[in-house]
Design an enzyme around this catalytic site. Sequence first.
Site, PDB file in Angstrom:
ATOM      1  N   PHE A   1      12.773  -7.457   2.942  1.00 48.87           N
ATOM      2  CA  PHE A   1      12.264  -6.237   2.335  1.00 48.87           C
ATOM      3  C   PHE A   1      13.343  -5.565   1.552  1.00 48.87           C
ATOM      4  CE2 PHE A   1       9.452  -6.970   5.971  1.00 48.87           C
ATOM      5  CZ  PHE A   1       8.314  -7.217   5.253  1.00 48.87           C
TER       6      PHE A   1
ATOM      7  N   TRP B   1       4.665   0.759   3.950  1.00 48.25           N
ATOM      8  CA  TRP B   1       6.117   0.824   4.112  1.00 48.25           C
ATOM      9  C   TRP B   1       6.715  -0.583   4.149  1.00 48.25           C
ATOM     10  CZ3 TRP B   1       9.467  -0.828   8.006  1.00 48.25           C
ATOM     11  CH2 TRP B   1      10.759  -0.364   7.899  1.00 48.25           C
ATOM     12  N   HIS B   2       5.964  -1.526   4.699  1.00 49.56           N
ATOM     13  CA  HIS B   2       6.469  -2.895   4.798  1.00 49.56           C
ATOM     14  C   HIS B   2       6.419  -3.627   3.461  1.00 49.56           C
ATOM     15  CE1 HIS B   2       6.163  -2.253   9.134  1.00 49.56           C
ATOM     16  NE2 HIS B   2       7.062  -3.196   9.205  1.00 49.56           N
ATOM     17  N   GLY B   3       5.601  -3.165   2.555  1.00 52.34           N
ATOM     18  CA  GLY B   3       5.560  -3.806   1.245  1.00 52.34           C
ATOM     19  C   GLY B   3       4.345  -3.380   0.454  1.00 52.34           C
TER      20      GLY B   3
END
Length: 163
Positions: A163, A12-14
Amino acid sequence: NVMVVFLLSGLWHGANWTFLVWGGLNGLLVAVPAAVGRREPTRAGVVVRALRSLATFHLVLLTWVFFRAASLPDAMLIYERVGRALPQLPVLLRVRLADPGILLSLAVIAVLIGVEIADEGKPIWERLRQRPAPLRWAVYYLMLAALVVLGTWNLRQFVYMQF
């Protein structure tokens, strides 16, 4: 399930291997003790609990290298440089502890720990409410002054803005 959640949190963070490793390592820090049935003894001493908290803090801190590194080789380079600097740690600590800013930070941390310990018996705000109004307002103004004097006012981009 825990590992899936942490791995998905990393994704989800990258979409980068560093985030996946970060999520996986944090998942292991939660899943392994749960899998082996590790339970905190109810009568664990203050020193034991403090050491466990310190160990947990540093293990999680190590995982954050992956979160901030641009790539897996960059993360390994950071670990390598930290490892090479470990023998110099006593000298580095002596230099850093001579910095007034560091000493002030340590003093503030000590005060906050003291407030936290005192708050366990009876909430600080409740204690303060029972004091005379001039003392309460002096504490309020002292906290406001500390915020103004000690606050960091140069704006930096929040980490999640990337993000």
